[in-house]
Structure formats: C-alpha cells, structure tokens
Scaffold this motif. Structure first.
Motif, PDB file in Angstrom:
ATOM      1  N   VAL A  79      23.619  20.339   6.732  1.00  0.00           N
ATOM      2  CA  VAL A  79      23.739  19.825   5.366  1.00  0.00           C
ATOM      3  C   VAL A  79      23.291  18.374   5.298  1.00  0.00           C
ATOM      4  O   VAL A  79      22.588  17.957   4.364  1.00  0.00           O
ATOM      5  CB  VAL A  79      25.189  19.972   4.865  1.00  0.00           C
ATOM      6  CG1 VAL A  79      25.392  19.227   3.544  1.00  0.00           C
ATOM      7  CG2 VAL A  79      25.543  21.439   4.685  1.00  0.00           C
ATOM      8  N   GLY A  80      23.682  17.572   6.277  1.00  0.00           N
ATOM      9  CA  GLY A  80      23.325  16.155   6.275  1.00  0.00           C
ATOM     10  C   GLY A  80      21.829  15.930   6.379  1.00  0.00           C
ATOM     11  O   GLY A  80      21.259  15.108   5.637  1.00  0.00           O
ATOM     12  N   ILE A  81      21.170  16.646   7.293  1.00  0.00           N
ATOM     13  CA  ILE A  81      19.716  16.499   7.436  1.00  0.00           C
ATOM     14  C   ILE A  81      19.000  16.928   6.164  1.00  0.00           C
ATOM     15  O   ILE A  81      18.081  16.257   5.678  1.00  0.00           O
ATOM     16  CB  ILE A  81      19.215  17.311   8.643  1.00  0.00           C
ATOM     17  CG1 ILE A  81      19.779  16.726   9.940  1.00  0.00           C
ATOM     18  CG2 ILE A  81      17.692  17.343   8.687  1.00  0.00           C
ATOM     19  CD1 ILE A  81      19.477  17.545  11.169  1.00  0.00           C
ATOM     20  N   THR A  82      19.432  18.055   5.608  1.00  0.00           N
ATOM     21  CA  THR A  82      18.810  18.547   4.376  1.00  0.00           C
ATOM     22  C   THR A  82      19.022  17.572   3.223  1.00  0.00           C
ATOM     23  O   THR A  82      18.102  17.314   2.435  1.00  0.00           O
ATOM     24  CB  THR A  82      19.391  19.916   4.003  1.00  0.00           C
ATOM     25  OG1 THR A  82      19.233  20.820   5.101  1.00  0.00           O
ATOM     26  CG2 THR A  82      18.689  20.498   2.783  1.00  0.00           C
ATOM     27  N   ALA A  83      20.227  17.013   3.106  1.00  0.00           N
ATOM     28  CA  ALA A  83      20.525  16.081   2.020  1.00  0.00           C
ATOM     29  C   ALA A  83      19.693  14.814   2.142  1.00  0.00           C
ATOM     30  O   ALA A  83      19.181  14.290   1.144  1.00  0.00           O
ATOM     31  CB  ALA A  83      22.013  15.740   2.020  1.00  0.00           C
TER      32      ALA A  83
END
Length: 257
Positions: free
Chosen positions: A54-58
């Motif tokens: 989620v963090g990388i995508t965000a």
C-alpha cells in the motif's frame, strides 16, 4: 410463481447466501467470548503485511498524479493550485479507493484461499466436531480485522501519497516544504475527511465478508480453492466501486462535498 422462478437464478441465490452469511456474522459477533488473540494475529497479517504494498503504491500514486497534473495547470497559469488539487483528489477519492482495491486483491484472495484450503482439507469440519466454533474463530476475527485495518491503511496511504505529491511538485518546480503542506491542508475541509474514512470502514467490511464467504463455502478440490480466491477478488472489487458510488451520493445529499 412465475416471478419466483425468474428470481431463482444463480445471481440472486448468491446474493441471498451472502446476506445470510452476513447476518450470521452479526449474530456471532454479539455473542460473548471473542477470539481476541486471533483477531490481533489477523490484524497483523492483514494490516502490517499489506502496508509495504500500500505504501509503495500510494507514493507512486501521489508522485504520478502531481507530475501529470502540473502541465495542465501551468498552461492555464494555475500551477500555484497544484498542492490544493492534489490533496483534495487524494483524500476524497483516489487514495481510499486504490487502497481498498489493493486490499481486495491481496486480503480478499488470501482469506478466500486460506479458508478454502481449510474447507477442502476438512479442517473446518474437524473444528466443528471438536466443539470449537469455526465461524467465530475463522470468520468473525478476519472480518473484524479487515474492517479495522483497511481504514488505517487508507489513512497511511493518504499521508504517503501527499508526500509523493510534494516530491512530484518539486521535480520541475520549487515549492517549499511549509508552503506545500500549508496549501494542501488549507484546501481540505471537514467534509473531505469524514466521508473518505467512513467509506473505508465499509470497504474493509465488504472485503472481509466476501473473502470469508467464498473461502468458507468453497467447493471440494483444488479447483474450488482457486475459484474461491479469484471470485473473492472480483466480487470485493466490484463492491468497492458500488459502495464508493453510494458514499458519494450520500455525501452529496448531506452536503459534505
């Protein structure tokens, strides 16, 4: 009778079964002696182990949105509005929905495959024979964990995507740290945060219910396990879009947009 025959289709039967499954969840969750240890364990697996994705995508989402939006705003001489536009877009819609779709793919398929494997190998049947309530231990804990963790992941995704937007704004521009965050927060109001956070609760609940339903009622054989995982992702993703549409309409009626 003709009307009942028309309603007796696989789609409506599936809707009825999911509704019954959801009703059983609410009955079980109100009964005493919750499996808190398993709930914490599932929260760790659902939340912590999904955070990296989620963090990388965000981060990429905020960076790309800013880079793609800048040329249009510069063309109209409105590049100063870039932080405001990015923050409103990410908080209201993009970050919560994208986070929910990621969770639908990872969490929904994982729950569906896990419970499907337990059903196929008759572990759930063994729990019922031993006197354990498998529904409360397996389903209630996972649904509660996804309901709690998806909003938390969404909040973290918003923060990370806004930071990605800051870096994107400085690739071809020069926006100070304090000015960027001042403009980003100034553009946001109470009606931006509340609907976004409330709908992520429903996103998490829908993902957990669908994944547990598909896995808990998986057909025999490895093919059934694969089908459970696949259909859990499809149905959960579709429900995310439907719930998002409903949330936007409700927020509009309440004057929160």
């Amino acid at each position: 009778m003709a009307l009942l025959d028309k309603l007796d289709t696989p789609f409506f039967r599936e809707v009825g079964e999911i509704t019954r499954f959801t009703g059983r969840f609410f009955r079980e969750v109100t009964k005493p002696k919750q499996e808190w240890e398993e709930f914490v364990n599932q929260s760790y697996h659902i939340g912590y182990k999904t955070f990296t994705l989620v963090g990388i995508t965000a981060f990429i989402m905020g960076l790309v949105l800013t880079i793609q939006s800048r040329p249009t705003l510069v063309e109209f001489g409105a590049d100063a509005l870039l932080p405001s536009m990015v923050s409103v877009s990410l908080v209201r819609e993009i970050a919560p929905v994208i986070t929910a779709l990621i969770c639908a793919g990872k969490i929904g398929s994982g729950i569906g495959a896990e419970l499907g494997s337990m059903r196929v190998t008759e572990q759930i049947d063994a729990m019922e024979v031993s006197g354990t309530n498998p529904f409360k231990y397996l389903v209630v804990t996972r649904v509660l964990a996804s309901t709690v963790m998806v909003p938390i992941l969404s909040s973290l995704a918003i923060a990370i995507s806004l930071y990605g937007g800051y870096l994107g704004a400085n690739l071809k521009g020069d926006v100070s740290w304090s000015l960027y965050w001042y403009q980003a927060y100034k553009a946001l109001i109470y009606g931006d945060f509340v609907p976004a956070m409330v709908k992520t609760i429903f996103f998490g609940f829908a993902i957990g219910i669908v994944g547990c339903y598909k896995g808990y009622n998986s057909q025999k054989g490895t093919e059934g396990v694969g089908r459970s995982a696949t259909t859990a992702v499809i149905v959960a993703s579709l429900l995310v879009f439907i719930l998002d549409l409903i949330a936007v309409q409700v927020a509009d009626v309440l004057g929160l947009t």
